[in-house]
Design an enzyme around this catalytic site. Structure first.
Site, mmCIF file in Angstrom:
data_model
loop_
_atom_site.group_PDB
_atom_site.id
_atom_site.type_symbol
_atom_site.label_atom_id
_atom_site.label_comp_id
_atom_site.label_asym_id
_atom_site.label_seq_id
_atom_site.Cartn_x
_atom_site.Cartn_y
_atom_site.Cartn_z
ATOM 1 N N ASN A 1 31.981 58.655 43.854
ATOM 2 C CA ASN A 1 33.211 58.753 44.644
ATOM 3 C C ASN A 1 33.841 60.134 44.484
ATOM 4 O O ASN A 1 33.305 60.982 43.780
ATOM 5 C CB ASN A 1 34.189 57.640 44.235
ATOM 6 C CG ASN A 1 34.519 57.730 42.761
ATOM 7 O OD1 ASN A 1 35.106 58.700 42.302
ATOM 8 N ND2 ASN A 1 34.115 56.715 41.991
ATOM 9 N N ASP B 1 32.704 50.277 41.311
ATOM 10 C CA ASP B 1 32.781 48.827 41.115
ATOM 11 C C ASP B 1 31.396 48.192 41.029
ATOM 12 O O ASP B 1 31.212 47.180 40.375
ATOM 13 C CB ASP B 1 33.568 48.186 42.267
ATOM 14 C CG ASP B 1 35.044 48.534 42.166
ATOM 15 O OD1 ASP B 1 35.560 48.529 41.041
ATOM 16 O OD2 ASP B 1 35.663 48.859 43.209
ATOM 17 N N LYS C 1 11.326 57.884 43.585
ATOM 18 C CA LYS C 1 12.155 58.174 44.754
ATOM 19 C C LYS C 1 11.780 57.246 45.914
ATOM 20 O O LYS C 1 10.595 57.118 46.238
ATOM 21 C CB LYS C 1 11.939 59.638 45.162
ATOM 22 C CG LYS C 1 12.827 60.069 46.279
ATOM 23 C CD LYS C 1 12.616 61.524 46.635
ATOM 24 C CE LYS C 1 13.346 61.831 47.922
ATOM 25 N NZ LYS C 1 12.952 63.104 48.487
ATOM 26 N N PRO D 1 30.822 46.533 34.705
ATOM 27 C CA PRO D 1 31.846 46.019 33.794
ATOM 28 C C PRO D 1 33.182 46.679 34.107
ATOM 29 O O PRO D 1 33.220 47.843 34.520
ATOM 30 C CB PRO D 1 31.346 46.453 32.414
ATOM 31 C CG PRO D 1 30.428 47.601 32.675
ATOM 32 C CD PRO D 1 29.815 47.356 34.023
ATOM 33 N N ASP D 2 34.272 45.952 33.944
ATOM 34 C CA ASP D 2 35.595 46.555 34.071
ATOM 35 C C ASP D 2 35.974 47.070 32.687
ATOM 36 O O ASP D 2 36.246 46.289 31.779
ATOM 37 C CB ASP D 2 36.603 45.529 34.596
ATOM 38 C CG ASP D 2 37.923 46.201 34.959
ATOM 39 O OD1 ASP D 2 38.424 47.010 34.143
ATOM 40 O OD2 ASP D 2 38.451 45.937 36.048
ATOM 41 N N ILE D 3 35.946 48.386 32.539
ATOM 42 C CA ILE D 3 36.124 48.991 31.210
ATOM 43 C C ILE D 3 37.528 48.705 30.687
ATOM 44 O O ILE D 3 37.729 48.266 29.553
ATOM 45 C CB ILE D 3 35.852 50.514 31.289
ATOM 46 C CG1 ILE D 3 34.453 50.735 31.868
ATOM 47 C CG2 ILE D 3 35.996 51.164 29.926
ATOM 48 C CD1 ILE D 3 34.138 52.165 32.232
ATOM 49 N N PHE E 1 45.250 53.123 35.646
ATOM 50 C CA PHE E 1 45.687 53.821 36.843
ATOM 51 C C PHE E 1 45.321 52.948 38.041
ATOM 52 O O PHE E 1 44.335 52.215 37.983
ATOM 53 C CB PHE E 1 44.992 55.182 36.958
ATOM 54 C CG PHE E 1 45.800 56.281 36.319
ATOM 55 C CD1 PHE E 1 46.006 56.295 34.952
ATOM 56 C CD2 PHE E 1 46.366 57.285 37.095
ATOM 57 C CE1 PHE E 1 46.772 57.294 34.357
ATOM 58 C CE2 PHE E 1 47.137 58.281 36.511
ATOM 59 C CZ PHE E 1 47.342 58.291 35.147
ATOM 60 N N LYS F 1 47.573 44.154 39.314
ATOM 61 C CA LYS F 1 46.534 44.758 38.467
ATOM 62 C C LYS F 1 46.939 44.738 36.998
ATOM 63 O O LYS F 1 46.121 44.507 36.114
ATOM 64 C CB LYS F 1 46.298 46.194 38.939
ATOM 65 C CG LYS F 1 44.904 46.663 38.717
ATOM 66 C CD LYS F 1 44.551 47.820 39.616
ATOM 67 C CE LYS F 1 43.981 47.335 40.946
ATOM 68 N NZ LYS F 1 43.610 48.417 41.833
ATOM 69 N N LYS G 1 44.379 42.993 34.494
ATOM 70 C CA LYS G 1 43.640 43.824 33.534
ATOM 71 C C LYS G 1 44.177 43.691 32.116
ATOM 72 O O LYS G 1 43.549 44.162 31.175
ATOM 73 C CB LYS G 1 43.711 45.292 33.954
ATOM 74 C CG LYS G 1 43.304 45.522 35.379
ATOM 75 C CD LYS G 1 42.013 46.280 35.465
ATOM 76 C CE LYS G 1 41.652 46.531 36.918
ATOM 77 N NZ LYS G 1 40.376 47.212 37.056
HETATM 78 O O1 C5P Z 1 39.349 50.206 40.548
HETATM 79 P P1 C5P Z 1 40.630 49.574 40.077
HETATM 80 O O2 C5P Z 1 41.755 49.728 41.039
HETATM 81 O O3 C5P Z 1 40.445 48.190 39.567
HETATM 82 O O4 C5P Z 1 41.050 50.485 38.810
HETATM 83 C C1 C5P Z 1 42.234 50.263 38.108
HETATM 84 C C2 C5P Z 1 42.090 50.731 36.700
HETATM 85 O O5 C5P Z 1 40.983 50.091 36.079
HETATM 86 C C3 C5P Z 1 41.878 52.207 36.485
HETATM 87 O O6 C5P Z 1 42.631 52.569 35.347
HETATM 88 C C4 C5P Z 1 40.388 52.329 36.214
HETATM 89 O O7 C5P Z 1 40.091 53.416 35.378
HETATM 90 C C5 C5P Z 1 40.081 51.024 35.527
HETATM 91 N N1 C5P Z 1 38.729 50.521 35.780
HETATM 92 C C6 C5P Z 1 37.826 50.439 34.734
HETATM 93 N N2 C5P Z 1 36.578 49.919 34.972
HETATM 94 C C7 C5P Z 1 36.216 49.487 36.192
HETATM 95 C C8 C5P Z 1 37.115 49.579 37.268
HETATM 96 C C9 C5P Z 1 38.376 50.102 37.032
HETATM 97 O O8 C5P Z 1 38.153 50.843 33.621
HETATM 98 N N3 C5P Z 1 35.008 49.004 36.383
#
Ligand code: C5P
Length: 407
Positions: A212, A280, A290, A307-309, A326, A340, A344
């Site tokens: 991105n 995502d 390739k 994974p959502d970190i 953020f 969010k 989160k």
């Molecule tokens: O993409 P999204 O709007 O959910 O991101 C919100 C927050 O979550 C941001 O702080 C982003 O760095 C974090 N995030 C993450 N891992 C992901 C998606 C988002 O840490 N896979």
């Protein structure tokens, strides 16, 4: 006693009509107890004389890089080493360009490159030159390098035009010098801050990836601010083209999974800030070779969720005391940020509007809203550096309130 008593200021005078104001500047600095050493650029010698400045400062005025006697008495390295601070007044567009690019072809620019002391610049130039994109680029680069800026002020200029470009008054320059020499408080000394930044890169095959537009600027600015407040600062960064801020440890990563692993490895930490634009999805099965075009048409990519970190670390047993996310939104910014925050499990969401016309993505400015369980705070538009500074001050305050000052 003033803060300037016993300090040595190396004043570098650039070529411009505003150079005449440096007589007053030298006088003021002397009255405040500072010793002043002076370097004149060649162009400055057209506006002020070494003799007048030397009688005001009570010392030698240096002008020529290759003067052997000067090199023996006090070489250019020594000149900047012996100073507590360097001030360039007036700094011309040309001298700023040299500083921004690290050129060193005369005594002034060499002393500026040879120093590790704080540097303050007081620009003076025609308003168009000041506003020119090249000059503004150089100003931004110098600010990122930690160079302090005073002025320029608005007003009538020697060239007859009106606008920003007048050198700050000597009194303002002295105030800025005092401010730069003030001992900085380091409320985050002994604390650890981990920051994720930049995009992630999810490979499709050995040569292609999904990513991105994230520039990483906001995350890097936050890392700089955290280090300035004394924190042990670790920046887990996706691929960006930004300089690593001073005092920051950068861990380069590519994929979301790598970013999660690297961030988890850095725990425990006191504060974690997640600015990264994590993809995502990743491609479920990365091709080993390739992918080739074929008569059967384009390949179908099957995606798997990354994974959502932020959520993972927010809910881990090793959760940092303060977790900040953020939210880049294109509509209903605050509403989405509030959802969010809960989803989160973080303490604070810094929400910003990233619609294409907002200029946030890749730009230097940002308008953010701080969303927490106690409500929303709308900050005015400011530079990403200012957002970073203010945010870190705020987080440091929250941490100290919760934990008390560090040991
Ligand atoms: O993409 P999204 O709007 O959910 O991101 C919100 C927050 O979550 C941001 O702080 C982003 O760095 C974090 N995030 C993450 N891992 C992901 C998606 C988002 O840490 N896979």
């Amino acid at each position: 006693m003033t803060l300037l008593a016993g300090k040595t200021v190396l004043l570098i005078i650039g070529g411009g009509i505003a150079a005449y104001k440096t007589h007053d500047l030298v006088r003021l600095l002397k009255t405040r107890g500072a010793s002043v050493r002076i370097i004149l650029t060649k162009a400055a010698e057209e506006f002020v004389t070494p003799l007048s400045l030397s009688s005001l400062s009570g010392g030698k005025v240096y002008t020529d890089l290759f003067s052997l006697t000067d090199e023996v008495e006090m070489g250019h390295i020594q000149l900047s080493r012996a100073a507590d601070l360097l001030v360039v007044a007036p700094v011309t567009a040309d001298l700023m360009a040299k500083m921004a690019h690290g050129l060193a072809d005369d005594l002034a620019s060499t002393a500026l490159l040879a120093t590790d002391k704080p540097v303050l610049i007081a620009p003076a130039m025609n308003v168009r030159m000041w506003r020119h994109r090249a000059t503004q680029r150089n100003v931004e680069a110098l600010k990122r390098d930690g160079v302090g800026l005073v002025g320029p002020n608005d007003g009538e200029m020697a060239c007859g035009e009106f606008g920003a470009g007048r050198m700050a008054e000597p009194g303002e320059i002295v105030d800025a010098i005092v401010d730069m020499l003030k001992p900085r408080t380091q409320p985050l000394a002994g604390r650890k801050v981990v920051i994720t930044a930049g995009p992630t890169r999810e490979p499709i095959d050995p040569v292609r990836f999904i990513s991105n537009h994230s520039s990483g600027k906001q995350g890097y600015a936050i890392a700089r601010a955290a280090a300035e407040l004394g924190a042990e600062t670790v920046l887990v960064s996706g691929p960006v083209s930004l300089a690593i801020p001073p005092g920051v440890q950068m861990i380069p990563v590519e994929t979301a999974e790598d970013m999660l692993a690297a961030t988890t490895d850095e725990l425990p930490a006191d504060i974690a800030i997640f600015t990264a634009a994590v993809a995502d999805w990743r491609v479920a099965a990365q091709a080993g070779q390739k992918l080739k075009k074929s008569a059967a048409g384009p390949p179908t990519l099957t995606l798997a969720e990354n994974p959502d970190i932020l959520a993972t670390i927010s809910r881990s047993g090793n959760r940092p005391e303060i977790v900040v996310g953020f939210a880049a939104e294109t509509e209903n910014v605050v509403e989405h940020a509030t959802q969010k925050l809960r989803k989160k499990g973080c303490d604070l969401i810094v929400a910003n509007d990233v619609r294409r016309d907002s200029g946030v993505l890749g730009g230097d400015r940002n308008t953010v809203h701080l969303v927490s369980e106690s409500g929303t705070e709308n900050w005015p538009e400011m530079s990403k550096d200012e957002v970073a500074g203010r945010l870190m001050e705020r987080l440091a305050g929250m941490l100290i309130k919760q934990q008390g000052p560090s040991g």
